[in-house]
Design an enzyme around this catalytic site. Structure first.
Site, PDB file in Angstrom:
ATOM      1  N   THR A  59       0.829  -1.206   0.000  1.00  0.00           N
ATOM      2  CA  THR A  59       0.000   0.000   0.000  1.00  0.00           C
ATOM      3  C   THR A  59       0.866   1.259   0.000  1.00  0.00           C
ATOM      4  O   THR A  59       1.806   1.386   0.794  1.00  0.00           O
ATOM      5  CB  THR A  59      -0.929   0.003   1.225  1.00  0.00           C
ATOM      6  OG1 THR A  59      -1.792  -1.142   1.158  1.00  0.00           O
ATOM      7  CG2 THR A  59      -1.776   1.269   1.263  1.00  0.00           C
ATOM      8  N   ASN A  82       0.395  -8.883  12.491  1.00  0.00           N
ATOM      9  CA  ASN A  82       1.312  -7.860  11.988  1.00  0.00           C
ATOM     10  C   ASN A  82       0.855  -6.498  12.467  1.00  0.00           C
ATOM     11  O   ASN A  82      -0.329  -6.209  12.581  1.00  0.00           O
ATOM     12  CB  ASN A  82       1.442  -7.916  10.453  1.00  0.00           C
ATOM     13  CG  ASN A  82       0.481  -6.992   9.744  1.00  0.00           C
ATOM     14  OD1 ASN A  82       0.676  -5.783   9.717  1.00  0.00           O
ATOM     15  ND2 ASN A  82      -0.582  -7.566   9.182  1.00  0.00           N
ATOM     16  N   ASN A 140      -7.214   0.587  -0.102  1.00  0.00           N
ATOM     17  CA  ASN A 140      -7.083  -0.044   1.208  1.00  0.00           C
ATOM     18  C   ASN A 140      -7.793   0.832   2.230  1.00  0.00           C
ATOM     19  O   ASN A 140      -7.247   1.841   2.689  1.00  0.00           O
ATOM     20  CB  ASN A 140      -5.601  -0.229   1.556  1.00  0.00           C
ATOM     21  CG  ASN A 140      -5.410  -0.969   2.874  1.00  0.00           C
ATOM     22  OD1 ASN A 140      -6.382  -1.229   3.589  1.00  0.00           O
ATOM     23  ND2 ASN A 140      -4.173  -1.305   3.189  1.00  0.00           N
ATOM     24  N   CYS A 143      -6.842  -1.084   6.809  1.00  0.00           N
ATOM     25  CA  CYS A 143      -5.645  -1.431   7.584  1.00  0.00           C
ATOM     26  C   CYS A 143      -5.893  -1.165   9.069  1.00  0.00           C
ATOM     27  O   CYS A 143      -6.200  -0.032   9.443  1.00  0.00           O
ATOM     28  CB  CYS A 143      -4.434  -0.628   7.106  1.00  0.00           C
ATOM     29  SG  CYS A 143      -2.975  -0.936   8.122  1.00  0.00           S
ATOM     30  N   GLY A 255      -7.260 -15.006   3.271  1.00  0.00           N
ATOM     31  CA  GLY A 255      -7.323 -15.222   4.716  1.00  0.00           C
ATOM     32  C   GLY A 255      -6.940 -16.671   4.983  1.00  0.00           C
ATOM     33  O   GLY A 255      -7.805 -17.541   5.035  1.00  0.00           O
ATOM     34  N   THR A 278      -0.059 -14.462   4.300  1.00  0.00           N
ATOM     35  CA  THR A 278       0.860 -14.885   5.360  1.00  0.00           C
ATOM     36  C   THR A 278       1.784 -16.016   4.915  1.00  0.00           C
ATOM     37  O   THR A 278       2.953 -16.060   5.302  1.00  0.00           O
ATOM     38  CB  THR A 278       0.025 -15.316   6.589  1.00  0.00           C
ATOM     39  OG1 THR A 278      -0.848 -14.236   6.915  1.00  0.00           O
ATOM     40  CG2 THR A 278       0.900 -15.627   7.785  1.00  0.00           C
TER      41      THR A 278
HETATM   42  C1  SIN Z   1       0.394  -2.782   7.439  1.00  0.00           C
HETATM   43  O1  SIN Z   1       1.325  -2.318   6.753  1.00  0.00           O
HETATM   44  O2  SIN Z   1       0.161  -2.324   8.571  1.00  0.00           O
HETATM   45  C2  SIN Z   1      -0.448  -3.903   6.933  1.00  0.00           C
HETATM   46  C3  SIN Z   1      -1.295  -3.503   5.803  1.00  0.00           C
HETATM   47  C4  SIN Z   1      -2.759  -3.651   6.050  1.00  0.00           C
HETATM   48  O3  SIN Z   1      -3.194  -4.235   7.066  1.00  0.00           O
HETATM   49  O4  SIN Z   1      -3.544  -3.173   5.230  1.00  0.00           O
END
Ligand code: SIN
Length: 315
Positions: A59, A82, A140, A143, A255, A278
């Protein structure tokens, strides 16, 4: 590419995603595979059998972002949290430095963008949409690691307003990345479709944390993050099923896709294509593994093509 080791007729895996032609139905989840680093490591050999039929970029935001403090990754039973925080070089550096090489991967390129306001999204969509070699744009709005990233994706009215402000700015397909952190993602998806989205992708990660019992602090530098991996697959399948029943636009399902069998589960739940996320952290060739395994799984189920499976969704 069909698996030469498997007996029986070849399975046609070709498909498309809102007009983007794809040699197969396996993409990467945004931010889970660094194609430019992989090309440096593996050279042009990477391009001879690129793991994905389409590539979704990390992103991009208007301004550069450093991302969250460590720890940013935390392994959980059958998954990972994450808390990356969207580190990226910002729009200008992305366009000058990264975009050209990303258009040379030999597969359609979808650029993922995120902003904390409609004008920010507009700047990103106009800049990226005007560049040669970009096949689609993923918005996006989901996030969990940046405060402003999530709000739009939680509210149908906000999604409607955002899509209406962006729709006239580009002819490229707009794919809305949905959050699982709402009670009814199908309402968000329906609002996106009505306002001109060409596809939706789901799920982004599920809000989560990990606690150090000795200090009662989160292991994650930002205090929490988003859970992904096989642990979330049942949630993702339920949401993909609900969303694909509610909209006519295609769904990118993700997912916990780790192999051909889990990819087929998403296709049968209504996804047109799937994305691997993942699993790329564990195996950089996960995209090929899923693609070859899907071909095997389709054959086992008696499907002669991916299209047959796409038409045979769960009732
Ligand atoms: C991130 O970089 O925090 C993950 C990206 C996301 O969850 O869209």
């Amino acid at each position: 590419m069909n698996d030469p080791g498997r007996s029986g007729p070849a399975i046609d895996l070709s498909t498309d995603l809102c007009g983007i032609p794809l040699a197969g139905p396996v993409l990467n989840g945004s931010g889970t595979f660094d194609a430019l680093a992989a090309r440096k490591a593996f050279g042009d050999e990477l391009l001879n059998d690129f793991p994905f039929a389409g590539f979704v970029s990390k992103t991009i935001t208007v301004e550069p972002r450093a991302g969250n403090p460590p720890h940013r990754l935390w392994e959980t039973p059958s998954g990972m949290i994450n808390s990356i925080g969207l580190p990226n070089p910002g729009l200008s550096a992305f366009c000058e430095r990264d975009l050209g090489p990303l258009t040379e991967l030999g597969v359609p390129l979808i650029v993922s963008v995120m902003a904390d306001s409609a004008p920010g999204f507009a700047e990103l969509v106009e800049a990226v949409g005007g560049r040669d070699g970009v096949s689609g744009i993923e918005l996006n709005v989901s996030c969990p690691n940046v405060h402003s990233g999530l709000i739009v994706g939680e509210q149908p009215d906000e999604i409607t307003a955002l899509l209406e402000s962006l729709r006239g700015l580009t002819d490229l397909p707009l794919i809305v990345k949905l959050t699982p952190n709402v009670a009814n993602p199908e309402l968000i998806a329906a609002a996106a479709e009505a306002a001109g989205a060409d596809a939706v992708s789901l799920i982004n990660t599920i809000k989560a944390t990990a606690i150090d019992p000795d200090s009662n602090r989160s292991w994650l530098g930002a205090g929490g993050g988003g859970l992904s991996g096989p642990a979330v697959r049942p949630v993702a399948l339920a949401q993909v099923r609900a969303v694909s029943a509610a909209v006519s636009i295609p769904v990118v399902g993700m997912g916990g896709v780790t192999d051909g069998s889990s990819a087929l589960e998403f296709i049968l739940a209504g996804a047109r294509v799937v994305a691997v996320g993942t699993e790329n952290f564990r195996d950089p060739r996960a995209g090929q593994v899923v693609r070859d395994g899907l071909e095997e799984a389709l054959h086992r189920r008696g499907f002669s093509s991916l299209a047959e499976a796409q038409a045979s969704t769960l009732s």
